[in-house]
Design a protein around this motif. Structure first.
Motif, short mmCIF file in Angstrom:
data_model
loop_
_atom_site.label_atom_id
_atom_site.label_comp_id
_atom_site.label_asym_id
_atom_site.label_seq_id
_atom_site.Cartn_x
_atom_site.Cartn_y
_atom_site.Cartn_z
N ARG A 272 0.84 -1.20 0.00
CA ARG A 272 0.00 0.00 0.00
C ARG A 272 0.87 1.25 0.00
O ARG A 272 0.54 2.27 -0.64
N SER A 273 2.01 1.21 0.69
CA SER A 273 2.94 2.34 0.70
C SER A 273 3.51 2.59 -0.70
O SER A 273 3.59 3.74 -1.16
N LEU A 274 3.91 1.53 -1.39
CA LEU A 274 4.41 1.68 -2.76
C LEU A 274 3.38 2.36 -3.65
O LEU A 274 3.69 3.30 -4.40
N LEU A 275 2.15 1.87 -3.57
CA LEU A 275 1.09 2.41 -4.41
C LEU A 275 0.80 3.86 -4.06
O LEU A 275 0.56 4.70 -4.95
N MET A 276 0.81 4.17 -2.77
CA MET A 276 0.58 5.54 -2.33
C MET A 276 1.68 6.46 -2.80
O MET A 276 1.43 7.59 -3.25
N PHE A 277 2.95 6.00 -2.74
CA PHE A 277 4.07 6.83 -3.20
C PHE A 277 3.86 7.28 -4.65
O PHE A 277 4.13 8.43 -4.99
N LYS A 278 3.39 6.37 -5.49
CA LYS A 278 3.20 6.73 -6.90
C LYS A 278 2.15 7.81 -7.04
O LYS A 278 2.30 8.74 -7.85
N LEU A 279 1.07 7.72 -6.28
CA LEU A 279 0.02 8.73 -6.36
C LEU A 279 0.50 10.08 -5.84
O LEU A 279 0.01 11.13 -6.27
#
Length: 649
Positions: A272-279
């Motif tokens: 979830r952190s990886l995905l959030m970083f991209k956003l």
């Protein structure tokens, strides 16, 4: 109609062009485009069902008061958000799926309705949209484009076209809320106002049958761009856009560094952190936003939808650990454009590089950026990167040298990292030490021996200043600051207690009041050691400081670490990033069980959708402020990799 937007949200979606914040009922509260920091365009977007001879009005299924019960979660390993709404009495389930298609200028709101009853059912699906384009309700226009079968909102050079691949059966441009609420859109074509509505009739939906109506929000800088984006959205079934988007996010996660532990909870939060970083990384500029804005009127804070160099230095270090170095590269390309001519970086910026609302310079910001650049170079070994940033590093280091106080050796007074006080802050000194040391390393790399020696000597003056002036024997801790600016009454009270005080008179004759020492215990004191290394973790003074931090700042009952002793911001709660900061120090000092305890606390206080907030309520333990905070996720990622590097997973 409820007009207020909440401070706390439950989910974000987007594609680094769009960023949307959503509630667990599926309501979209805010939508940013084409940058993810500014401007925001949505006033209200509502959706619901109107039953003839039913409830007497539209049942807005993003509102629990209308009888809807919601279940919300991300589609696993994606930035796609799904909300299922079941009604207490109506025989229809509504599933809303929200996502922005990567690389495209449209956002998808996919609605699927299923008849859960025993008889055929008929209803209208109502979609109401009110835009406050560029956060301004003036000079907006809304019209219905018959050829595109779309409601178009625009102001100046921002156009948003809303439509579906299902042809609508009703519409209204302007003054549409009452009409949408009563199920009777009037077909008006154009108004100089902010809202509009569309409807689709569903007739005789059989028991157990489903119907899907995708609604696309397509953006452009003129009506032709916006309508072209809408036409592209309509060119494929929404199932194909969903599949493409889902595949994109799965491939994004797969390309990152694997989670360093097999623990399922840790892996879930890591993904979830990886995905959030991209956003949070702006596709257009490369800048990184601290958090999606939630208090645009500055009612309880000074705003979060900006880029801070300090936050970003921690975040980019985490990005590198996670295998997302391309985002780090793009960020530092952006950082070069935000530097002032004198070599400084200001407090915070919009993503176009312009200066954001500010409380004044914070010396740790630019110093952290130089430190972060060196951390990125160490990770990549890219001489091309080092060459690219070298002119900015040289200017930045030269500026930092000019700030050193000849009396103390510490950087001259500026705002602290919490943006509340002016003083010679210990944390700022540590960051400047880190920045100058990093600059000296860059100079060595460039074969600039004289500059390397000069900046190393300047860094040594800072560490010597901390040694000579920074430690408070009375509290077994480093001072938070020297030469603290205070209100006159605080000055007089300190003088009466026999503390060192002084005043300064400006060139214009204004008098400011100061106390020599700030003894307040603050989590940022750990920055002396981690990450900046001005004092070794095993130094007795550092060990005592960390122990005092834990003793004085642990929140009774709920646990977690607050920022400093007398903190009152947003209620004076424990923070996720501060708790993980203590974990970082414990790891650096070999106290792994203690670190894992703090990591566990942070993980236990993620939201139901797996996001890390800034703060946790000191009484209830619930999310208290800012969701998600990019810095919180960065500290989590750094923690798990620090543990892994010590063989602790």
């Amino acid at each position: 109609m409820i007009n207020d937007k909440p401070y706390l949200i439950d989910a974000i979606t987007g594609n680094s062009r769009f960023l949307a914040s959503l509630g667990n009922t599926g309501r979209m509260y805010r939508l940013w485009w084409p940058n993810i920091d500014f401007p925001q365009h949505v006033d209200k977007i509502r959706s619901g069902l109107f039953f003839e001879n039913g409830l007497g009005g539209t049942s807005w299924f993003d509102e629990p008061d209308y009888g809807w019960i919601h279940e919300a979660a991300y589609v696993p390993d994606t930035n796609i958000f799904r909300v299922t709404a079941n009604h207490r009495t109506l025989p229809v389930t509504a599933v809303t799926v929200d996502y922005a298609v990567p690389g495209e200028d449209f956002h998808v709101r996919d609605y699927t309705f299923t008849n859960t009853g025993d008889e055929p059912v008929s209803f209208q699906f109502m979609f109401y949209s009110s835009f406050s384009i560029t956060e301004n309700k003036l000079y907006n226009t809304v019209f219905f484009d018959e050829e595109a079968d779309a409601i178009v909102h625009y102001r100046h050079r921002y156009f948003f076209s809303i439509g579906s691949s299902n042809v609508c059966t009703g519409f209204q441009a302007g003054f549409a809320w009452e009409a949408a609420d009563t199920g009777a859109l009037r077909g008006s074509m154009i108004e100089m106002t902010t809202d509009g509505g569309m409807s689709w009739k569903i007739s005789e939906l059989a028991p157990g049958a489903s119907v899907t109506i995708p609604v696309y929000i397509a953006a452009g800088n003129d009506r032709f761009e916006s309508l072209a984006a809408l036409a592209k959205a309509k060119s494929k079934p929404s199932t194909e856009w969903f599949a493409e988007s889902s595949q994109y996010w799965h491939e994004f996660v797969a390309a990152a560094t694997p989670c360093p532990t097999d623990d399922p909870e840790t892996k879930d939060l890591y993904v979830r952190s990886l995905l959030m970083f991209k956003l949070m990384s702006d596709e257009k500029t490369g800048s990184i936003v601290a958090a999606p804005e939630f208090d645009e009127n500055f009612t309880r804070c000074g705003g979060y939808s900006y880029c801070w160099g300090r936050d970003a230095a921690f975040i980019t270090t985490a990005l590198d650990k996670a295998g997302l170095g391309s985002l780090t590269d793009r960020f530092y390309d952006w950082a070069l454009t935000a530097q002032d001519p004198d070599g400084s970086w200001q407090q915070r910026h919009f993503h176009d590089g312009s200066l954001a609302p500010s409380w004044g310079i914070q010396l740790d910001e630019g110093a952290s950026l130089i430190w972060g650049m060196w951390e990125h170079y160490k990770h990549t070994g890219s001489r091309e990167f080092a060459e690219r940033v070298w002119p900015a590093v040289a200017k930045g280091a030269a500026f930092l040298v000019t700030t050193l106080d000849p009396e103390t050796g510490l950087p001259s007074p500026s705002r602290d990292l919490w943006e509340e006080r002016e003083a010679e802050h210990t944390y700022s000194a540590a960051a400047v030490f880190g920045g100058l040391s990093a600059a000296a390393s860059f100079a060595d790399l460039q074969g600039q021996a004289e500059l390397a020696a000069e900046w190393s000597a300047a860094a040594s003056r800072v560490s010597a200043g901390l040694d000579a002036h920074g430690y408070n024997e009375a509290r077994d801790s480093f001072y938070r600051a020297l030469k603290l600016t205070v209100y006159p009454h605080v000055y007089h009270e300190a003088a009466e207690r026999g503390e060192q005080v002084f005043t300064k008179t400006s060139a214009k004759g204004y008098v400011t009041h100061h106390v020599q020492h700030d003894p307040v215990i603050d989590i940022s004191l750990l920055g002396i050691s981690v990450p900046f290394g001005a004092v070794a973790p095993e130094d007795t003074r550092m060990q005592k400081t960390a122990d005092v931090v834990e003793r004085e700042l642990t929140m009774p009952g709920v646990g977690g670490i607050k920022r400093y002793e007398d903190d009152t911001y947003a209620g004076g709660n424990p923070w996720v990033l501060t708790t993980l900061w203590l974990a970082h120090y414990r790891i650096a000092n070999g106290q792994y069980d203690e670190a894992k305890k703090h990591l566990r606390w942070a993980m236990d206080h993620r939201t139901q959708t797996g996001l890390l907030p800034e703060q946790v309520d000191k009484v209830t333990g619930e999310t208290a402020w800012v969701v998600p905070l990019t810095w919180s996720h960065a500290m989590f990622v750094l923690t798990i990799f620090m543990l892994a590097e010590k063989g602790q997973f």
